[in-house]
Every structure is written in structure tokens, then in C-alpha cells.
Design a protein around this motif. Structure first.
Motif: not given
Ligand code: FES
Ligand SMILES: [Fe+2]
Length: 360
Positions: A35, A39, A41, A56, A58, A65, A116-117, A119, A132
Motif C-alpha cells: 500500500k 492505494q 497494489f 492496481d 483489485y 485483491h 487493471v492499471r 505502473w 507516481h
């Protein structure tokens, strides 16, 4: 704990920048939940590429999760396949780009929203970093490289995982301008001290004695502590041993941070390639450096937020530093305007500047 809004840092709750999220060695093909930035992850290492993947947390199917499960047969059999990850609930599989690439029991098409995103992450000097940016832009600076990283005469970095501290990162940033705490907290006798702010970089140059990190009458402890961006502080230290202190802090929630400490030490016995004895001495030195950092950490843990300090002459350029920090909490388009009154070199009143630079 106080929030970003209370410090009046800017319009974003969490800053723009590269942030450490894990030690490289702790990211495996067993997914884990982490976290940061308020958020959740899922973090794992792809089996196929060996690359670190951050998604992400979810699952778009029913919200499970992806990184916090150990009892599903999917998890027990290994949720990572190639570079993809399977959801523990109904086994939908997501690629490293975050897109669902298989629904094992459904013959229909995969809905476009089944994603999902993913990163942007990179592994750098033994740690994993995420980019970020509340504006969604590409990185606008690079992580710093310690030139001696990988040099066989240096004992490689080892990390101390300090966990979550319930104070806003602003209180940690303040440390770089805090000339007056060195004597009381660390037992240093500061001989010179200055700060410099340029772009995304903030520097503290200091020299003096130190009760824990050098011996009485021993070499002068000289440190150059450099923030590259809002969260990674690398301090070059000459004293009993040449070393680099690595401190990284990443917001977890608005008002708390995850903190790591690490140390890289030049072979204490002067070997061209470090030995086991060097590692042992380096780890003892690291424990002393950590003890020095723990002196700060204990204060942060229990202090009340310093929203508006009662600053006096000799306190160091706190307000310049806080203004510098605001660049990361505001749109990039405001950066020049924020930095204009900030960039320069500042001496604490009554204290010499570093011998290597000139006062601005
Ligand atoms: S909730 Fe993830 S597959 Fe159903
Ligand atoms: Fe300190």
C-alpha cells in the motif's frame, strides 16, 4: 499526523516522483500486496522476464485483491504464470500490461474493461521504484547513480526495513535543513553547514565531529546529503569509513510513510575486492548509522505535526526547503514559478558554508 492539505503543499495529495516501494531481493514470483499513496497494489516478479510488475490491486471481475491471498489453490499452485498473474478467486489471468488475457471458464470474448492499471517501475541499485505522477506524465528526472555501486572494493548496499512511521513526509524532509538538531540529537559538533536547492535536487553539506559515527580527535565527519526528487536521500559520508547512506521514504497514506535505510561502505580493510571481514565491519558501521537515524526516527514517531514552526535565527532555511518541496505537489507548469524564489545556496546564520562552494 497531519495531511498534505494542512501543510499547504499544493493541489496533489501525493507528490510526483520516483518512489521506492520494495527491496529488489524481496520481490519474488509470489505476489504480495503493498500500500502506497493511499492505494493497494499487487507486486510480483515475472517468471518469464524476471521483471518486477506492479498492478492496481483489485480484480475488475469482483474486486478481489490480486496480491493478498495465500489459501486459494491458485495461490498455492503459484499465481504467476510467465509474466501474468491469476486472480485467486475465479482465476482470471492478467498480463504485465494489466490486461486480462484469459478467463479459464468463459468461452465468450474478454471484455475490454477487464484490466487493471500497470505502473511504471524500475529496479535501481537493489531497490524497486515506481513513477507516481498525479498528472499522468512521463518521468521528468532520473534516479541518481552512486558511481561506486558495483565496484568490488565497496561492500554492497544492505537495507534496514523500518516500516511505517505515522508522520507526514514533510517532517522527514525538514531534516535536511535542520542544522540545530545535530548537536542535541546526534552529538555532532557542526563546523560548517549549508543547503542548496536546484531544480528537483536539494543538498545539505555538513562537516563536524559526531559522537556515534566518528571518534574523538578522529577524522572530520563530512556529509553531502542529496535529495533527488521528493523521496530518495543519498548521503555521501567520509569519516571513519567512506560510505553512502541511503534513505527512502514513500507515502503510505496522507500523513504516513514507509521508510528504508541502507548503507554502502568502502572496504574498511582497504581491499581491492571486499572480504567477509569487510562485510562484518560494514554491517557494524551500518548498525551505528542506523542508530544515528533512529535518533531522528524516534522524534518523528512521537512528535506532533509542525505545521507552522516557531523558527528563530540559526534554524536553517526551513521555509525555502518547504517551498522547494511544493514543486512535487503541484502541476509541472507551476515548477518554475515555485523554484524561482528558492534556488540558491543558503548558510545557517552564524555558520560557515562548505569549503567547496561559495555563498550565493
Ligand atoms: S474476482 Fe478476480 S477472477 Fe473473479
Ligand atoms: Fe538527523
Amino acid at each position: 499526523m497531519a495531511t498534505t492539505a494542512e501543510y499547504e503543499l499544493g493541489e496533489f495529495t501525493f507528490p510526483r516522483g520516483w518512489f521506492m516501494i520494495a527491496e529488489s531481493a524481496k520481490v519474488t514470483d509470489t505476489p504480495q500486496g503493498v500500500k502506497f499513496f493511499g492505494q493497494e497494489f499487487a507486486l510480483y516478479r515475472g517468471k518469464q522476464s524476471g521483471k518486477v510488475i506492479l498492478l492496481d490491486a483489485y480484480c475488475p471481475h469482483m474486486g478481489t485483491h490480486l496480491g493478498r491471498n495465500s489459501t486459494s489453490y491458485v495461490s498455492m499452485d503459484g499465481a504467476v504464470e510467465g509474466d501474468s498473474i491469476r486472480c485467486p478467486y475465479h482465476a482470471w489471468r492478467f498480463g504485465p500490461d494489466g490486461k486480462c488475457n484469459q478467463i479459464p471458464y468463459s468461452t465468450g470474448p474478454i471484455p475490454p474493461a477487464a484490466k487493471v492499471r500497470a505502473w511504471q517501475v524500475q529496479e535501481h541499485m537493489g531497490a524497486v521504484f515506481v513513477w507516481h505522477d498525479p498528472e499522468g506524465g512521463e518521468p521528468d528526472y532520473e534516479l541518481p547513480v552512486i558511481p561506486e555501486c558495483g565496484d568490488p572494493s565497496w561492500v554492497p548496499i544492505a537495507f534496514d526495513d523500518l516500516g511505517v512511521v505515522n508522520c507526514h513526509t514533510q517532517e522527514i524532509l525538514d531534516n535536511i535543513t535542520d542544522v540545530a538538531h545535530f548537536g542535541p540529537i546526534h552529538g555532532s559538533t557542526t563546523k560548517y553547514f549549508e543547503n542548496e536547492f536546484r531544480g528537483q535536487v536539494a543538498v545539505q553539506r555538513m562537516g563536524g565531529g559526531h559522537r556515534t559515527l566518528t571518534t574523538e580527535g578522529g577524522p572530520l565527519l563530512e556529509t553531502t546529503a542529496t535529495y533527488t526528487g521528493p523521496s530518495l536521500l543519498i548521503t555521501k559520508m567520509t569519516g571513519t569509513h567512506d560510505s553512502y547512506i541511503y534513505i527512502a521514504h514513500t507515502p503510505v497514506d496522507d500523513g504516513s510513510a514507509y521508510v528504508w535505510h541502507g548503507l554502502m561502505v568502502k572496504s574498511p580493510t582497504g581491499q581491492p575486492a571486499y572480504t567477509e571481514q569487510d562485510v562484518e565491519i560494514a554491517r557494524q558501521y551500518q548498525a551505528m548509522a542506523l542508530a544515528a537515524f533512529a535518533q531522528d526516527f524516534e522524534v518523528w514517531k512521537y512528535k506532533r505535526p509542525n505545521i507552522r514552526g516557531l523558527y528563530v535565527q540559526g534554524d536553517g532555511p526551513f521555509l525555502k526547503q518547504r517551498a522547494w518541496y511544493r514543486q512535487f505537489y503541484n502541476p509541472r507548469s507551476m515548477r518554475d514559478e515555485i523554484l524561482k524564489p528558492v534556488e540558491g545556496i543558503y548558510h545557517a546564520r552564524g555558520m560557515d558554508g562548505a569549503p567547496t562552494t561559495q555563498a550565493a
